[in-house]
Design a protein around this motif. Structure first.
Motif, short mmCIF file in Angstrom:
data_model
loop_
_atom_site.label_atom_id
_atom_site.label_comp_id
_atom_site.label_asym_id
_atom_site.label_seq_id
_atom_site.Cartn_x
_atom_site.Cartn_y
_atom_site.Cartn_z
N SER A 190 48.23 51.40 30.00
CA SER A 190 46.78 51.29 30.21
C SER A 190 46.41 49.96 30.84
CB SER A 190 46.04 51.48 28.89
OG SER A 190 46.43 50.51 27.95
N THR A 191 47.11 48.89 30.44
CA THR A 191 46.86 47.58 31.05
C THR A 191 47.20 47.59 32.52
OG1 THR A 191 47.30 46.47 28.94
CG2 THR A 191 47.42 45.13 30.95
N ARG A 192 48.35 48.16 32.86
CA ARG A 192 48.73 48.26 34.27
C ARG A 192 47.75 49.15 35.03
NH1 ARG A 192 50.46 44.54 36.41
NH2 ARG A 192 50.92 45.87 38.19
N GLY A 193 47.23 50.17 34.37
CA GLY A 193 46.28 51.06 35.03
C GLY A 193 45.05 50.33 35.52
N PHE A 194 44.53 49.42 34.70
CA PHE A 194 43.38 48.62 35.14
C PHE A 194 43.75 47.77 36.35
CE2 PHE A 194 42.00 49.18 30.61
CZ PHE A 194 40.82 49.85 30.89
N GLU A 195 44.92 47.14 36.30
CA GLU A 195 45.34 46.28 37.40
C GLU A 195 45.57 47.08 38.69
OE1 GLU A 195 45.41 42.97 37.28
OE2 GLU A 195 44.61 43.21 35.26
N VAL A 196 46.19 48.23 38.55
CA VAL A 196 46.46 49.07 39.73
C VAL A 196 45.15 49.55 40.35
CG1 VAL A 196 47.44 51.27 40.50
CG2 VAL A 196 48.76 49.77 38.98
N ASP A 197 44.20 49.98 39.52
CA ASP A 197 42.94 50.46 40.07
C ASP A 197 42.18 49.35 40.77
OD1 ASP A 197 43.14 53.13 39.51
OD2 ASP A 197 42.08 53.03 37.60
N LYS A 198 42.31 48.11 40.29
CA LYS A 198 41.68 46.99 41.00
C LYS A 198 42.34 46.79 42.36
CE LYS A 198 41.96 43.84 37.74
NZ LYS A 198 41.81 42.52 37.04
N ALA A 199 43.66 46.93 42.40
CA ALA A 199 44.38 46.77 43.67
C ALA A 199 44.04 47.88 44.65
CB ALA A 199 45.88 46.74 43.40
N VAL A 200 43.81 49.08 44.13
CA VAL A 200 43.50 50.22 44.99
C VAL A 200 42.24 49.95 45.81
CG1 VAL A 200 42.67 52.61 44.95
CG2 VAL A 200 44.69 51.98 43.64
N LYS A 201 41.30 49.23 45.24
CA LYS A 201 40.05 48.96 45.94
C LYS A 201 40.25 48.15 47.21
CE LYS A 201 37.31 49.15 41.70
NZ LYS A 201 36.45 48.41 40.75
N SER A 202 41.43 47.54 47.35
CA SER A 202 41.72 46.79 48.57
C SER A 202 42.50 47.59 49.59
CB SER A 202 42.53 45.52 48.20
OG SER A 202 41.80 44.68 47.33
N ASP A 203 42.84 48.83 49.26
CA ASP A 203 43.59 49.67 50.18
C ASP A 203 42.78 49.87 51.46
OD1 ASP A 203 44.27 52.36 51.45
OD2 ASP A 203 45.87 52.23 49.97
N PRO A 204 43.31 49.53 52.63
CA PRO A 204 42.52 49.61 53.86
C PRO A 204 42.07 51.02 54.21
CG PRO A 204 44.84 49.13 54.33
CD PRO A 204 44.66 48.97 52.86
N ARG A 205 42.91 52.02 53.91
CA ARG A 205 42.51 53.40 54.20
C ARG A 205 41.36 53.83 53.30
NH1 ARG A 205 48.61 55.68 54.43
NH2 ARG A 205 48.88 53.80 53.16
N LEU A 206 41.41 53.40 52.05
CA LEU A 206 40.33 53.76 51.14
C LEU A 206 39.04 53.03 51.52
CD1 LEU A 206 39.19 55.15 48.67
CD2 LEU A 206 40.14 53.30 47.26
#
Length: 280
Positions: free
Chosen positions: A158-174
């Protein structure tokens, strides 16, 4: 769809995180409901709604057993507090509203008839019971978490999930997909939100203490434009794909830690099953 209730989690260290929690796979016609959505790579490492329901039952049984030992026979499995707290409910998806019919009728809220009051059904605790109840809850938590390192293993995914979702927001395609969606909504005469989450959580919808909105015409019209643009530009599918890539990469980088977390989850499930078998 996920939901928060006002009761606390079944075990120490369990955080029932419900706001925005639905994930999906690509569909040519666009996603409409949870049934249309497929799993993400990290889903297998997470606490499920079935886990939560079973753990709540196991906790209640252990608490009742403990309370009986402390001189409180007949303690209810689903007790009410001496004074009812404020009920708080939150229902949503990671992608905001996705169903056109829901958007038209309920905007960024939901049908209250489908989400009844989550308050307990049992009788109120007496003052003496309430004094002993926290100790029994803590004892039940320790029993269910036996053999699990909470910080190192249980909370890892769950801790990694929060970190990964924050990183996803920087995905250029997204980010490009969000920009297209934002222009589309603005072109229909509505606020130019930076992403769908901001539309869903706009304070203008005046969510009440139960998390539901007022379903105003402006809210519903905005939600319809939101969903229309998501479907037209496949925003949800692109978002899901970005999350899947990021999760898969994170699991590959930390495979041993995720595996340890999964073992902890399986240990917990086995303990819950044992309690239900013996007491349920």
């Amino acid at each position: 769809m996920a939901r928060w209730g006002w009761r606390r989690g079944a075990a120490a260290g369990v955080a029932v995180v419900a706001v925005f929690c639905v994930c999906g796979s690509e569909r040519p016609q666009g996603v409409r409901t949870v049934a249309d959505l497929g799993p993400l790579p990290a889903d297998r490492y997470g606490f499920t709604s079935r886990d939560y329901q079973r753990s709540q039952r196991a906790t209640a049984l252990l608490v009742r057993q403990c309370m009986a030992r402390r001189g409180h026979p007949g303690f209810p499995l689903d007790p009410r507090y001496p004074t009812d707290p404020i009920a708080v409910t939150a229902v949503g998806t990671d992608y905001g509203v996705v169903d056109p019919a829901t958007a038209r009728r309920w905007g960024y809220g939901w049908d209250p008839a489908k989400h009844p009051d989550p308050r307990p059904e049992g009788r109120r605790m007496t003052g003496a019971e309430y004094a002993d109840w926290p100790g029994c809850e803590a004892e039940a938590d320790r029993r269910l978490m036996r053999g699990i390192d909470v910080r190192r293993d249980w909370l890892y995914a769950s801790t990694r999930g929060f970190e990964v979702d924050k990183a996803v927001k920087s995905d250029p395609r997204l980010r490009a997909a969000w920009a297209v969606w934002s222009r589309c909504v603005a072109d229909q005469g509505f606020t130019r939100y930076p992403d769908p989450a901001k539309a869903y959580t706009d304070p203008a919808w005046h969510r009440g203490s139960d998390g539901n909105t007022r379903h105003t015409q402006r809210e519903r019209d905005t939600a319809v434009a939101d969903v229309t643009c998501k479907r037209r530009h496949r925003t949800v599918e692109i978002w899901h794909a970005a999350r899947a890539r990021a999760q898969a990469a994170d699991i590959a980088r930390h495979r041993d830690r995720y595996a340890a977390g999964l073992r902890a989850l399986r240990t917990y499930r086995a303990t819950v099953a044992e309690v239900l078998r013996k007491l349920g």
